[in-house]
Design an enzyme around this catalytic site. Structure first.
Site, mmCIF file in Angstrom:
data_model
loop_
_atom_site.group_PDB
_atom_site.id
_atom_site.type_symbol
_atom_site.label_atom_id
_atom_site.label_comp_id
_atom_site.label_asym_id
_atom_site.label_seq_id
_atom_site.Cartn_x
_atom_site.Cartn_y
_atom_site.Cartn_z
ATOM 1 N N ASN A 146 12.275 -3.922 5.976
ATOM 2 C CA ASN A 146 12.007 -3.491 7.345
ATOM 3 C C ASN A 146 11.353 -2.118 7.275
ATOM 4 O O ASN A 146 12.005 -1.125 7.040
ATOM 5 C CB ASN A 146 13.317 -3.422 8.149
ATOM 6 C CG ASN A 146 13.075 -2.917 9.552
ATOM 7 O OD1 ASN A 146 11.934 -2.773 9.976
ATOM 8 N ND2 ASN A 146 14.145 -2.660 10.264
ATOM 9 N N HIS B 217 0.845 -1.188 0.000
ATOM 10 C CA HIS B 217 0.000 0.000 0.000
ATOM 11 C C HIS B 217 0.889 1.251 0.000
ATOM 12 O O HIS B 217 1.791 1.377 0.835
ATOM 13 C CB HIS B 217 -0.853 0.045 1.278
ATOM 14 C CG HIS B 217 -2.151 -0.696 1.177
ATOM 15 N ND1 HIS B 217 -2.274 -2.027 1.508
ATOM 16 C CD2 HIS B 217 -3.381 -0.284 0.805
ATOM 17 C CE1 HIS B 217 -3.532 -2.401 1.340
ATOM 18 N NE2 HIS B 217 -4.226 -1.374 0.912
#
Length: 663
Positions: A534, A497
């Site tokens: 990450n 997203h």
């Protein structure tokens, strides 16, 4: 981290308190396992079959000083078996119940080591072959470690509070075994609730995501709801779902489920909390685990098969009773391929296969108050077909006057407007959704940028439903102007997203917020991101700004996009971005002035191509001019309000936590 286990420890260990929680006595019988059933059911047979491991053991310990060390370590009269064992000769084991020897325990430890985890990393394995297996899959395994926790019942004086392991499967939801959850939860008809103490109050249960050896740090979250408790039946997976109380906490992100059941002999790893187990041979257990229990470990191993019906996964990772509920990870992808639940002592371990787990989650989806992030986008024939969706219509989209500042916070300009993908009903090529807008690059099939208004005072927490990504048919030649499902199938690429799912989920009504949340699931709002990225600091930027600055009415404008570089690597006909950027704009309540902060998610070096090894991603705060230089976009007058423009020194500021952010 260096190895904490003396390779040939032969001392007597202090036994400590051997009382066991009932959960460790139910189904998870294992000290060491095995795979295929062979004469004698010896777990060593799996290691014998692992040719590379046995070759290294033989080369290192079959002669010379290595053999001398082994001989000096073994004191139970089993040295007659040394040569034949190191040659992988099963005749060293007696048929039926093979004798437990120190030598066998040593081989088991170095061949299938239960590696202690400290500070989020595992200790170094003794064997180079085992070390190489976990190191080559390091990024995927490291990202999984903080998402696994220890389940603890509070206030039970006569038992250890630790009862099993659980792992994140949705935003605030964890999965564990039914036989673990049954110690504190019960089913009443179709309702699930907490058991009660004899004193009358309900059990208080928490999950600690740390609990590492010789470390005092804790990260605890209370279990506030029992969502689902599976029936006790061989035709149902040993599974339960619980919801955490995340108030005031940043809970770990969910683990993703693998796309299909694993293949035989595939490298895997179990992450969990092995507990001292009275059903296992005590001295063998002490030698393998060095007397250290109840703390987080990573146990590498192999898949030894999948049942004919595809429901149970067999594996040979070293586990104990407390591993009930552990995740079994595909070491290559870092995704879950099984839910560990049981075993037979020195024979084999069992896990609910990912296929069975996904099938059952799909069956109960809608009957429980949770949807599952591990399911979306993964190829699974058992999943229901998405319902038909009406074509999206033009909405108001991003509002440049949202902050009511002296100047509008306008959309950035694209230098070559011929590269903007044309859209029906939009003269400027801007795709407008509920509270956000997107401009697409017609050749790269990815967004130039997204722009979102966030109203923190009107946000709703919309539960995640079944993700149904779809193409926006407003784009001309829409199938060739945006990436679709084909890019993400059977690989570690996530549908990332750009406008976060909950960022536009606000409004005067819940219906308005829900519509905005659903609008984020168009492929126009999606960019391929490797599952090992990450993104902790990256994803928390908006949260930090909202909670730590005097923003006007808790409002923020957020621009996000990929850096579309010509040197990006190509995969399946799409150039995959190596960097992503984000620009936050707020209006200070006290000064009335705008403040702009720009961030870059970048990867310093790449360790391979998209078949698939990526390096570590880091988040940097940078001057807005850096984003303009990398993207070619122009932000106009916003550059005058850049919080980094007056800071001396290097232009890249590493963001590890909220305290590193300059507003």
């Amino acid at each position: 981290m260096k190895s904490l286990f003396p390779m040939f420890q032969v001392e007597r260990f202090i036994t400590g308190d051997r009382q066991e929680v009932t959960a460790c006595l139910n189904m998870d019988f294992i000290l060491k396992n095995g795979g295929e059933v062979m004469n004698g059911h010896s777990n060593l047979r799996n290691i014998f079959a692992d040719k590379k491991v046995m070759e290294e053991i033989q080369n290192r310990f079959g002669s010379g000083s290595g053999k001398t060390e082994l001989e000096s370590a073994v004191t139970d009269g089993s040295l007659v078996n040394l040569d034949v064992l190191l040659d992988g000769n099963e005749s060293a084991l007696s048929p039926g119940d093979a004798p437990t020897t120190q030598l066998e325990a040593i081989i088991e430890f170095i061949g299938r080591p239960p590696l202690l985890i400290q500070d989020g990393e595992w200790e170094t394995p003794v064997l180079d072959e085992v070390r190489q297996r976990v190191e080559q899959n390091k990024e995927g395994l490291l990202q999984a470690i903080p998402k696994v926790g220890r389940v603890e019942i509070l206030g039970i004086a006569k038992y250890r509070p630790f009862i099993g392991t659980a792992w994140m499967i949705d935003e605030d939801v964890m999965v564990t075994n039914r036989h673990v959850a049954e110690l504190f939860a019960t089913r009443i008809g179709n309702h699930f609730t907490f058991r009660h103490h004899t004193s009358g109050g309900p059990y208080q249960v928490q999950v600690d995501f740390l609990r590492e050896h010789e470390r005092t740090a804790e990260f605890q979250a209370r279990i506030k709801e029992v969502i689902f408790l599976e029936e006790s039946s061989s035709v149902r997976p040993d599974m339960a779902l619980v919801r955490l109380d995340g108030d005031g906490l940043t809970l770990p992100e969910p683990l993703l489920l693998d796309g299909a059941n694993p293949s035989f002999d595939m490298d895997i790893a179990v992450i969990g909390y092995p507990a001292q187990d009275s059903r296992s041979d005590f001295f063998r257990m002490e030698r393998i685990f060095n007397g250290i229990y109840n703390v987080k470990r990573l146990s590498p191993g192999k898949v030894k098969g999948v049942d004919f019906d595809g429901k149970r996964l067999l594996h040979d990772c070293t586990t104990l009773g407390g591993n009930s509920g552990s995740c079994v990870l595909n070491a290559e992808t870092g995704r879950v391929c099984g839910l560990h639940f049981a075993g037979e002592y020195r024979v084999r371990n069992y896990a609910v296969s990912v296929g069975w787990l996904k099938s059952r989650l799909a069956e109960i989806n809608g009957s429980v108050s949770v949807a599952f992030q591990g399911l979306p986008g993964l190829p699974n024939p058992d999943l229901p077909v998405p319902p038909p969706v009406e074509a999206v219509t033009n909405k108001e989209g991003y509002d440049p006057d949202f902050l009511q500042a002296d100047i509008p916070v306008s959309l950035p300009t694209v230098p070559d407007r011929d590269l903007i993908a044309p859209a029906q009903g939009s003269d400027d090529g801007v795709l407008r959704y509920t509270h956000f807008s997107i401009v697409m690059h017609k050749e790269r099939r990815l967004p130039f940028f997204t722009a979102c208004n966030i109203n923190g005072g009107l946000l709703y927490k919309i539960p995640r439903g079944q993700d149904h990504w779809r193409l926006d048919e407003r784009l001309e030649d829409h199938e060739n102007r945006q990436t679709g499902e084909g890019l993400y199938r059977n690989n570690p690429l996530d549908r990332g997203h750009l406008v976060r799912r909950l960022d536009p989920a606000w409004g005067e009504t819940r219906e308005e917020a829900k519509q905005a949340e659903q609008d984020t699931f168009f492929f126009t709002n999606c960019a391929p991101q490797h599952s090992r990225i990450n993104r902790g600091a990256w994803l928390s930027l908006e949260d930090y700004v909202l909670s730590n600055t005097g923003t006007h009415d808790l409002k923020v404008c957020v621009f996000t996009g990929p850096v579309l570089a010509e040197t990006d690597p190509e995969y399946r006909g799409v150039l995959i971005p190596r960097e992503f950027w984000k620009v936050l704009v707020v209006r200070n309540t006290f000064t009335g002035q705008l403040s702009v902060a720009a961030y870059l998610l970048s990867q310093a070096e790449y360790l391979g191509d998209l078949e698939f090894v990526f390096g570590e991603f880091r988040t940097y705060q940078v001057p807005l001019s850096v984003i303009e230089g990398k993207t070619g976009l122009r932000f106009g007058e916003l550059a005058d309000y850049d919080s980094m423009q007056s800071i001396e020194g290097i232009p890249y500021r590493i963001i590890s936590s909220g305290t590193d952010i300059v507003i």
